[in-house]
Write a protein that holds these residues in place. Structure first.
Motif, mmCIF file in Angstrom:
data_model
loop_
_atom_site.group_PDB
_atom_site.id
_atom_site.type_symbol
_atom_site.label_atom_id
_atom_site.label_comp_id
_atom_site.label_asym_id
_atom_site.label_seq_id
_atom_site.Cartn_x
_atom_site.Cartn_y
_atom_site.Cartn_z
ATOM 1 N N TYR A 79 0.843 -1.217 0.000
ATOM 2 C CA TYR A 79 0.000 0.000 0.000
ATOM 3 C C TYR A 79 0.870 1.256 0.000
ATOM 4 C CZ TYR A 79 -3.221 -3.670 1.308
ATOM 5 O OH TYR A 79 -3.930 -4.839 1.319
ATOM 6 N N PHE A 80 0.489 2.244 0.856
ATOM 7 C CA PHE A 80 1.410 3.299 1.258
ATOM 8 C C PHE A 80 1.611 3.092 2.750
ATOM 9 C CE2 PHE A 80 -0.129 6.234 -2.358
ATOM 10 C CZ PHE A 80 0.954 5.887 -3.155
ATOM 11 N N PRO A 81 2.735 3.516 3.311
ATOM 12 C CA PRO A 81 2.967 3.214 4.722
ATOM 13 C C PRO A 81 2.017 3.982 5.643
ATOM 14 C CG PRO A 81 4.613 4.739 3.899
ATOM 15 C CD PRO A 81 3.805 4.314 2.715
ATOM 16 N N SER A 139 -8.536 12.064 8.120
ATOM 17 C CA SER A 139 -8.049 11.272 6.988
ATOM 18 C C SER A 139 -8.161 12.071 5.695
ATOM 19 C CB SER A 139 -8.865 9.991 6.847
ATOM 20 O OG SER A 139 -10.194 10.332 6.524
ATOM 21 N N ALA A 140 -7.464 11.588 4.685
ATOM 22 C CA ALA A 140 -7.550 12.222 3.366
ATOM 23 C C ALA A 140 -8.976 12.133 2.842
ATOM 24 C CB ALA A 140 -6.593 11.532 2.403
ATOM 25 N N SER A 141 -9.643 11.026 3.139
ATOM 26 C CA SER A 141 -11.018 10.853 2.654
ATOM 27 C C SER A 141 -11.926 11.950 3.215
ATOM 28 C CB SER A 141 -11.561 9.481 3.078
ATOM 29 O OG SER A 141 -10.702 8.458 2.657
ATOM 30 N N THR A 142 -11.772 12.249 4.503
ATOM 31 C CA THR A 142 -12.597 13.293 5.128
ATOM 32 C C THR A 142 -12.253 14.663 4.543
ATOM 33 O OG1 THR A 142 -12.569 12.009 7.153
ATOM 34 C CG2 THR A 142 -13.303 14.269 7.343
ATOM 35 N N THR A 236 -0.388 9.343 -7.373
ATOM 36 C CA THR A 236 -1.576 8.462 -7.356
ATOM 37 C C THR A 236 -1.266 7.162 -6.606
ATOM 38 O OG1 THR A 236 -0.910 7.503 -9.459
ATOM 39 C CG2 THR A 236 -2.482 9.325 -9.553
ATOM 40 N N THR A 237 -2.327 6.533 -6.135
ATOM 41 C CA THR A 237 -2.160 5.334 -5.312
ATOM 42 C C THR A 237 -1.515 4.194 -6.103
ATOM 43 O OG1 THR A 237 -4.175 6.067 -4.241
ATOM 44 C CG2 THR A 237 -3.393 3.871 -3.674
ATOM 45 N N GLY A 238 -1.924 4.042 -7.356
ATOM 46 C CA GLY A 238 -1.401 2.932 -8.142
ATOM 47 C C GLY A 238 0.079 3.064 -8.454
ATOM 48 N N VAL A 261 -6.431 19.371 -4.580
ATOM 49 C CA VAL A 261 -5.262 18.533 -4.851
ATOM 50 C C VAL A 261 -5.095 17.511 -3.736
ATOM 51 C CG1 VAL A 261 -2.755 18.508 -5.152
ATOM 52 C CG2 VAL A 261 -4.112 20.355 -6.170
ATOM 53 N N ASP A 262 -5.070 16.240 -4.136
ATOM 54 C CA ASP A 262 -4.837 15.140 -3.195
ATOM 55 C C ASP A 262 -3.376 14.717 -3.326
ATOM 56 O OD1 ASP A 262 -4.552 12.737 -1.904
ATOM 57 O OD2 ASP A 262 -6.263 11.743 -2.852
ATOM 58 N N ALA A 263 -2.583 15.079 -2.300
ATOM 59 C CA ALA A 263 -1.168 14.696 -2.300
ATOM 60 C C ALA A 263 -0.904 13.808 -1.082
ATOM 61 C CB ALA A 263 -0.290 15.945 -2.269
ATOM 62 N N PHE A 290 -2.392 16.596 2.419
ATOM 63 C CA PHE A 290 -1.425 15.498 2.456
ATOM 64 C C PHE A 290 -1.458 14.851 3.834
ATOM 65 C CE2 PHE A 290 2.711 16.256 4.655
ATOM 66 C CZ PHE A 290 2.523 17.546 5.102
ATOM 67 N N ASN A 291 -0.917 13.627 3.890
ATOM 68 C CA ASN A 291 -1.042 12.818 5.108
ATOM 69 C C ASN A 291 0.291 12.668 5.832
ATOM 70 O OD1 ASN A 291 -3.739 12.327 4.695
ATOM 71 N ND2 ASN A 291 -3.504 10.209 4.053
ATOM 72 N N PRO A 292 0.566 13.481 6.847
ATOM 73 C CA PRO A 292 1.733 13.174 7.684
ATOM 74 C C PRO A 292 1.630 11.761 8.279
ATOM 75 C CG PRO A 292 1.002 15.405 8.100
ATOM 76 C CD PRO A 292 -0.034 14.770 7.209
ATOM 77 N N HIS A 293 0.396 11.212 8.336
ATOM 78 C CA HIS A 293 0.262 9.847 8.881
ATOM 79 C C HIS A 293 0.683 8.780 7.865
ATOM 80 C CE1 HIS A 293 -4.301 9.843 7.672
ATOM 81 N NE2 HIS A 293 -3.679 9.052 6.818
ATOM 82 N N LYS A 294 1.032 9.202 6.664
ATOM 83 C CA LYS A 294 1.590 8.211 5.746
ATOM 84 C C LYS A 294 3.114 8.253 5.824
ATOM 85 C CE LYS A 294 -1.759 7.190 2.145
ATOM 86 N NZ LYS A 294 -2.990 7.443 2.884
ATOM 87 N N TRP A 295 3.693 9.375 5.427
ATOM 88 C CA TRP A 295 5.143 9.358 5.165
ATOM 89 C C TRP A 295 5.904 10.337 6.062
ATOM 90 C CZ3 TRP A 295 7.469 10.518 -0.383
ATOM 91 C CH2 TRP A 295 8.695 9.867 -0.497
#
Ligand SMILES: Cc1ncc(COP(=O)(O)O)c(C=O)c1O
Length: 472
Positions: A79-81, A139-142, A236-238, A261-263, A290-295
Motif C-alpha cells: 500500500y502506502f505506509p 483522513s484524506a477521505s474526510t 496516485t495510489t497505483g 489537490v490530493d497529495a 497530504f497525510n503526515p500519517h503516511k510518510w
C-alpha cells in the motif's frame, strides 16, 4: 485502577512497547489468521466482574497479537505506509492522558493555537502560498469530502446547504481514472452522485490528460451541466503519477472550477526542494491535502488540509447551537467549523513532537533516503531480463512484474498474482498490487520508517527466487 497500579502497568507497557519496536522485524509482516479466528476467541459476553489489566494484557498477547499485521516492520512494502516514530508515540501518550476535547478554542486554547501554528509550519515546509490556512482532519477521505462539499456550496452560492439540491442543476466533478476511491466516495455521499463523477483518461505516464479534461468540461457545459470541482493528484495510489497542476489549474481558472489537490502520500516529498516541481501552478489550487500519517512519521490519524479561502470552508460547515456560543468567537479558530466532526482529538501535539525531534533537515534526509531506495530497487530490477518495470519511478514506489519469456498476458497475470500471494503468505515481506494496462502489477513501496537498503536487497532476492521457483 488506582494511580499506583496505573503507574506500574504503564512502566511495564513502556517496556513492552520498546521491545516491540526492537523486535518488530521478527514478527510475520502480514497476519495469517483465518477469518473469524480472532472473533471466536473473544468471549460472547462482557465480564460481569472486574478483571485485572494483567489479564487484559495476557489476552492481548495471546489472542490479538497473532491477528496483527505489522505495519512498522521494515519489510512492510505494501500500500502506502502508515508510519510512526518514537516521538510521535510519546506525544500520543500525552494526548490520550490529557484526553482533551479540542472542538473549539475555549475547550483547549493550546490545542487550537498549536494546530494553527503547525499548519503554518507545514504549509511553509511544503511550499504552499502564504494565503493558505490549514486544519488537521482525521483522513484524506474526510478532507476530500470537505473540499468537495465546499466546492459544491461555492458554486451554488451556498444554497444547497439551506435549500437542498433540488434546484441546483447537475453538478460535475472530474478526476483521472487513477484517482483514489475516496473521491468517488465523497461524490457519492455529498449528494452530487456517482454518475456525475467524470473519470478522465490518463497519459502514458498515468497522469491526467488535461486535453481530455478540457473536452469533458466543454461537453458538460454544452449539456447545461455545472462543472464544480476537479481533483488532481500528486502521487496516485497505483503508481505515484503526478497530475499537472499547471495545465489542470489553468483549465479550472478559465471555467471557475474549484481545484482540489490530493497529495496524500507524495505531499511529504514537497519538503525537498528537488520535488517542488510537483507544485508548479500552485496559484491555481483552492484546497490541498497530504497525510503526515503516511510518510511523515506521525501516527495515524493526521491529515493536513489546506484551503485558500478558509471563509468558504467555514461557511460550508459552521453551525451555532446555543451551547457552543463563546465570547471568543470570531477572534480565534474554532476548528469544529472547519470540517464534519464536532469533537476533535489533540492531534497537533504529535506533529509538533515529530517535527521538533527530527528537525526539517532530519525529515528531508529520511525522505531522500526512501526515494533513493526506490531508485536502487529499480536498478536491481532493470538488471534482470525476466522482470519489467511498469510505471515511471517518481518517489518511493516501484511497480513491476515477473515476465519470463514464452507466456501470454493472461498467464503472466495469473503467475504474478500467485507470486504476490506466495510472498505475502511467507510472512517475510508484504507487497500489494494494482492493475496497469490490464497487467497484474506488483507494488513495492520503500518508505517504511525504518527500512534500509539491506531490507530492500533481501526482499528483492526473495522476490526473484520465489518467482523463478514458481516458473521452473
Ligand atoms: C492518493 C490517496 N488519496 C487518499 C487516500 C486515502 O487516505 P485516508 O486513509 O487518509 O483516507 C489514499 C490512501 O492510500 C491515497 O493513496
Amino acid at each position: 485502577m488506582t494511580t499506583d497500579e496505573f503507574r506500574k502497568h504503564a512502566h511495564e507497557l513502556v517496556e513492552w512497547m520498546a521491545s516491540y519496536m526492537e523486535n518488530v522485524e521478527n514478527y510475520p509482516v502480514k497476519s495469517s489468521v483465518e477469518p473469524g479466528e480472532i472473533f471466536n476467541k473473544i468471549p460472547d459476553n462482557p465480564p460481569e466482574h472486574s478483571e485485572s489489566f494483567d489479564q487484559v494484557m495476557m489476552d492481548f498477547d495471546r489472542i490479538l497479537m497473532p491477528g496483527i499485521t505489522h505495519w512498522q516492520n521494515p519489510n512492510f512494502f505494501a500500500y502506502f505506509p502508515s508510519n510512526t516514530s518514537p516521538s510521535s508515540i510519546l506525544a500520543e501518550m500525552l494526548t490520550s492522558t490529557l484526553a482533551s476535547q479540542c472542538m473549539i478554542w475555549e475547550t483547549s486554547p493550546a490545542a487550537a493555537e498549536l494546530e494553527e501554528k503547525m499548519m503554518i509550519w507545514l504549509r511553509d515546509m511544503i511550499g504552499l502560498p502564504p494565503e493558505f490556512e490549514g486544519v488537521i482532519q482525521d483522513s484524506a477521505s474526510t478532507a476530500t469530502l470537505a473540499a468537495i462539499l465546499t466546492a459544491r456550496e461555492k458554486i451554488s452560492n451556498y444554497s444547497i446547504n439551506n435549500e437542498g439540491a433540488e434546484h441546483a442543476g447537475t453538478l460535475k466533478v472530474y478526476c483521472s481514472d487513477q484517482t483514489h476511491s475516496s473521491v468517488e466516495k465523497a461524490v457519492k455521499i455529498c449528494g452530487i452522485g456517482r454518475k456525475n463523477l467524470v473519470k478522465i483518461s490518463v497519459k502514458q505516464d498515468f497522469s491526467m490528460d488535461p486535453e481530455k479534461l478540457n473536452e469533458a468540461i466543454i461537453n458538460d457545459k454544452k449539456r447545461g451541466h455545472i462543472p464544480c470541482c476537479v481533483v488532481a493528484t500528486l502521487g496516485t495510489t497505483g503508481t505515484t503519477a503526478v497530475d499537472s497542476i499547471m495545465s489542470i489549474g489553468a483549465i479550472c481558472r478559465e471555467n471557475g472550477i474549484w481545484l482540489h489537490v490530493d497529495a496524500a502520500m507524495a505531499g511529504t516529498a514537497l519538503i525537498l526542494p528537488e520535488f517542488q516541481w510537483m507544485l508548479e501552478g500552485r496559484e491555481y489550487i483552492d484546497s490541498f491535502l497530504f497525510n503526515p500519517h503516511k510518510w511523515m512519521f506521525t501516527n495515524f490519524d493526521c491529515t493536513a488540509f489546506f484551503v485558500k479561502d478558509a471563509g468558504a470552508l467555514i461557511r460550508t460547515f459552521e453551525i451555532l447551537p446555543e451551547y457552543l456560543k463563546t465570547r471568543t468567537r470570531g477572534k480565534v479558530n474554532d476548528y469544529r467549523d472547519w470540517g464534519v466532526p464536532l469533537g476533535r482529538r489533540f492531534r497537533a501535539l504529535k506533529l509538533w513532537s515529530v517535527i521538533r525531534t527530527y528537525g526539517t533537515e532530519g525529515l528531508r534526509g529520511k525522505i531522500r533516503y526512501h526515494i533513493s531506495l526506490a531508485a536502487s530497487l529499480s536498478e536491481m530490477i532493470l538488471k534482470e531480463a525476466d522482470f519489467e518495470i511498469l510505471a515511471p519511478v517518481i518517489i518511493s514506489l516501484v511497480c513491476f512484474r515477473y515476465k519470463p519469456s514464452g507466456l501470454k498476458e493472461d498467464q503472466l497475470n495469473l503467475l504474478n498474482e500467485k507470486l504476490n500471494h506466495l510472498l505475502n503468505d511467507s510472512g517475510k515481506i508484504y507487497l500489494s498490487h494494482t492493475v496497469l494496462n490490464n497487467k497484474y502489477t506488483l507494488r513495492m513501496v520503500t518508505a517504511q520508517t525504518n527500512v534500509t537498503l539491506e531490507h530492500v536487497e533481501k526482499a528483492w532476492d526473495l522476490i526473484m527466487k520465489t518467482a523463478r521457483g514458481l516458473n521452473s
